[in-house]
Design a protein around this motif. Structure first.
Motif, PDB file in Angstrom:
ATOM      1  N   ARG A   1       4.947   1.348  -5.738  1.00  0.00           N
ATOM      2  CA  ARG A   1       4.239   0.119  -5.373  1.00  0.00           C
ATOM      3  C   ARG A   1       4.819  -1.080  -6.142  1.00  0.00           C
ATOM      4  O   ARG A   1       5.023  -2.163  -5.575  1.00  0.00           O
TER       5      ARG A   1
ATOM      6  N   GLU B   1       3.204  -1.318   4.118  1.00  0.00           N
ATOM      7  CA  GLU B   1       2.700   0.047   3.937  1.00  0.00           C
ATOM      8  C   GLU B   1       3.892   0.982   3.835  1.00  0.00           C
ATOM      9  O   GLU B   1       4.680   1.112   4.777  1.00  0.00           O
TER      10      GLU B   1
ATOM     11  N   ASP C   1       0.851  -1.193   0.000  1.00  0.00           N
ATOM     12  CA  ASP C   1       0.000   0.000   0.000  1.00  0.00           C
ATOM     13  C   ASP C   1       0.888   1.245   0.000  1.00  0.00           C
ATOM     14  O   ASP C   1       1.789   1.381   0.833  1.00  0.00           O
TER      15      ASP C   1
END
Length: 213
Positions: free
Chosen positions: A93, A118, A59
């Motif tokens: 990402r 994350e 994420d």
């Protein structure tokens, strides 16, 4: 004046008795503390983690600020020049997904888990820094493990600072000529950092044990 001697002696004797009583009263407390300090300290045993990684997710929050400014140090969360200009969050990402996939490709034993990452910071170097004195790839993220069957979180999220020196000037040019682009370098380093994090000892409760700095 002689009649005063007995009262004085009596007071002195009472004082000595009081001191002896005080010393005698403190002794059990001293023994108690000593006994308590001799008790063994119980802690959870450290064990080598075995994970069967069945999935990886990354994420890159929309809240992270992106900068394309060609400054020595843009104030931003995401600064990336290793690819053509585009969706920088998507590029970051993809880099993390590739790195995490490489890091976990041999992890097929133990408890089935998913690895959730994350990204909190991905601050590489700008053109000005890349082709002058170099700098630092500041890469920070959280790693959380979940049970693949129940979704239960295993331990607390782990913060990883995978910052790494970035080449500059002629060294950076020479590296690129050998195929060591920024993307190759950061992906390789992130892969090693993620693998090392997942290999850290954990307690019986599943909490990662911080390595000594």
């Amino acid at each position: 004046m002689k009649p005063l001697l007995k009262p004085i002696r009596l007071v002195g004797a009472l004082g000595v008795l009081a001191l002896l009583a005080a010393c005698g009263g403190g002794e059990p407390a001293t023994r108690s503390l000593s006994a308590a300090s001799d008790l063994p300290q119980v802690s959870a045993p450290a064990v080598a983690p075995l994970w069967n990684v069945v999935g990886v997710s990354v994420d890159v929050p929309q809240s992270l600020h992106v900068s394309e400014a060609n400054l020595y140090y843009p104030i931003a969360d995401i600064v990336w020049r290793g690819e053509a200009r585009g969706d920088r969050r998507a590029q970051v990402r993809a880099i993390f997904t590739d790195a995490a996939t490489r890091a976990t490709e041999g992890m097929h034993k133990g408890r089935p888990v998913t690895v959730d990452i994350e990204v909190t910071r991905f601050h590489a170097v700008t053109e000005k820094v890349r082709y002058t004195f170099g700098g630092t790839y500041s890469m920070k993220f959280l790693v959380t493990l979940h049970d693949a069957q129940t979704g239960e979180e295993i331990g607390a999220p782990r913060f990883v600072d995978a910052s790494h020196p970035a080449s500059g000037g002629q060294k950076a040019i020479d590296e690129e000529a050998r195929g060591l682009t920024q993307k190759v370098v950061v992906t390789d380093f992130l892969s090693k950092a993620i693998a090392a994090e997942l290999a850290r000892p954990v307690s019986a409760q599943g909490e990662a044990i911080a390595s000594a700095q």
